[in-house]
Design an enzyme around this catalytic site. Structure first.
Site, mmCIF file in Angstrom:
data_model
loop_
_atom_site.group_PDB
_atom_site.id
_atom_site.type_symbol
_atom_site.label_atom_id
_atom_site.label_comp_id
_atom_site.label_asym_id
_atom_site.label_seq_id
_atom_site.Cartn_x
_atom_site.Cartn_y
_atom_site.Cartn_z
ATOM 1 N N LYS A 50 9.239 67.170 76.679
ATOM 2 C CA LYS A 50 11.309 67.425 76.392
ATOM 3 C C LYS A 50 12.250 68.079 75.122
ATOM 4 O O LYS A 50 13.107 68.009 75.005
ATOM 5 C CB LYS A 50 11.353 65.276 76.793
ATOM 6 C CG LYS A 50 11.924 65.135 78.178
ATOM 7 C CD LYS A 50 12.071 66.129 79.641
ATOM 8 C CE LYS A 50 12.542 65.244 80.205
ATOM 9 N NZ LYS A 50 13.558 65.924 81.783
ATOM 10 N N SER A 283 2.129 60.310 84.031
ATOM 11 C CA SER A 283 2.763 61.727 84.402
ATOM 12 C C SER A 283 1.964 62.246 84.513
ATOM 13 O O SER A 283 1.346 63.473 85.255
ATOM 14 C CB SER A 283 4.286 61.752 84.312
ATOM 15 O OG SER A 283 5.248 61.145 84.273
#
Length: 322
Positions: A50, A283
Site C-alpha cells: 500500500k 493474504s
C-alpha cells in the site's frame, strides 16, 4: 569495498517506495511444473504494497490542489494503506487520521500511532467475529470515516475509488515485474481488496501480452468476483475479500478466480517463513497458495508471479505463527 549495485543515497524514505525484490520460491515450489516468483512488497518502507498507492494518491492530490500545506488526511483503512499515508504525511507535514475496525490486528493501529497518525477505532457489528473484518464491519467504518472527514474538514484519498491506486501499480509495480522477469510472465495472481494492485498490474501486463493469465485470489466463501453466494464474510484475510466487487474492478482484465481457505493461507504463510525465510501475512499466504496451484498446472518453467502484500510482523498477536 563498496558494492557497485548499492542504490544511491536517498533524500527520504519516500524515495525508497517501490523497487522491491522479486524472489523465486524454489524450495516451497519444489516439484511444481511452473516457477513461483514472489514480489516482496513487504520491503517497502511501511512494510506493505500500500505504500505505493498511498504516495501516488497524495502526490495526485497535491498536483490538483486538493491537499494544501498543514492539511488533514482522513482515510478508511485496514492498516496498511493508513500506514503508507502516515509515513507520507509525517514527511510532508500533514495531519493523518486513520479510521479502522476494531477487528484489525492491534499491531496495525500501534504502527499507525508510532508514525504520528491519530487512530479512530470503529466497533465491529453484533454478528461479527472478533479479529475477522467482514463487509458489514467495513460499512460501519465507511460511515464513521465520512463523519470524521466532515469533523476535520479533511481530504480523503478514498482508496477504493481513487484512480491513483491502480495507477501506482501500472506505473511502478508492473514495469518492475516486467523488467525483473525479462518480460517472461505466464500468469499473475493476487488477492483483491480495493482492486488497485490487481487492476494496475494486470492492465500493464495485458497491454504487453494478452496471453498472460491474470487471476484474482478470493477468500473461500467470500467470492464476490466469482459471483458466488457469500457464506464466510468473516474470513481471516485482512484487507481483502470484502464480499463485494470493488469500484475499480475491470472484469476484462480477469481470466478467472482462485478461492483459498483460511487454513490453506495460514499453512502456506507458515511454510513461507520456515522454508523461504519470508515472514508475511495471511493474504500473502493466500497469494502463494494460489500461485502454487497455478504453477502445478503450468507449462514447465513458466513464471507465475504473485505478491507478498505485507510483513508478518503485523500479525504476531494472532495465531498465524502460533
Amino acid at each position: 569495498m563498496v558494492d557497485a549495485a548499492l542504490p544511491p543515497l536517498a533524500g527520504s524514505v519516500l524515495d525508497l517506495v517501490g523497487g522491491t525484490p522479486l524472489v523465486a520460491l524454489d524450495r516451497l515450489g519444489a516439484g511444481l511444473a511452473g516457477r513461483v516468483l514472489l514480489k516482496l512488497e513487504l520491503a517497502n518502507p511501511g512494510g506493505s504494497v500500500k505504500d505505493r498507492a498511498a504516495l501516488r494518491c497524495i502526490e495526485r492530490a497535491e498536483e490538483r490542489g486538493d491537499l494544501h500545506p498543514g492539511g488533514t488526511v482522513v482515510e478508511l483503512t485496514s492498516g496498511n494503506m493508513g500506514i503508507g499515508l502516515a509515513i507520507a504525511c509525517a514527511l510532508k507535514g500533514y495531519r493523518m487520521v486513520a479510521v479502522m475496525s476494531e477487528g484489525n490486528s492491534p499491531e496495525r493501529r500501534r504502527v499507525l500511532e508510532a508514525y504520528g497518525a491519530e487512530v479512530v477505532l470503529v466497533p465491529q457489528g453484533p454478528e461479527s467475529v472478533p479479529g475477522q473484518v467482514s463487509g458489514d464491519d467495513l460499512a460501519l467504518v465507511e460511515e464513521r470515516t465520512e463523519e470524521v472527514v466532515r469533523e476535520c474538514h479533511g481530504w480523503r484519498p478514498d482508496q477504493f475509488n481513487n484512480p491513483g491506486n491502480p495507477e501506482a501499480h501500472r506505473l511502478t509495480t508492473a514495469p518492475e515485474i516486467w523488467e525483473q522477469t525479462g518480460g517472461k510472465v505466464a500468469a499473475f495472481v493476487t488477492i483483491v481488496g480495493t482492486g488497485g494492485t490487481f487492476v494496475g498490474i494486470s492492465r500493464y501486463l495485458k497491454e504487453r501480452d494478452l496471453g498472460i493469465q491474470c487471476l484474482a485470489v478470493e477468500p473461500e466463501g467470500a467470492q464476490a468476483l466469482a459471483a458466488k453466494p457469500i457464506s464466510n464474510p468473516g474470513h481471516r484475510l485482512q484487507g481483502a475479500g470484502y464480499a463485494m466487487v470493488p469500484p475499480a474492478w475491470d472484469p476484462a482484465l480477469c481470466d478467472g478466480t482462485v478461492p483459498i481457505s483460511d487454513e490453506e493461507a495460514t499453512t502456506v504463510a507458515r511454510d513461507l517463513a520456515r522454508q523461504e525465510g519470508i515472514l508475511a501475512g495471511f493474504s500473502s499466504g493466500a497469494n502463494v497458495a494460489a500461485a502454487m496451484r497455478v504453477a502445478a498446472e503450468a507449462e514447465p518453467g513458466a513464471n507465475i508471479v504473485t505478491i507478498a502484500c505485507d510483513t508478518g510482523l503485523r500479525y504476531l498477536s494472532t495465531d498465524l505463527f502460533g
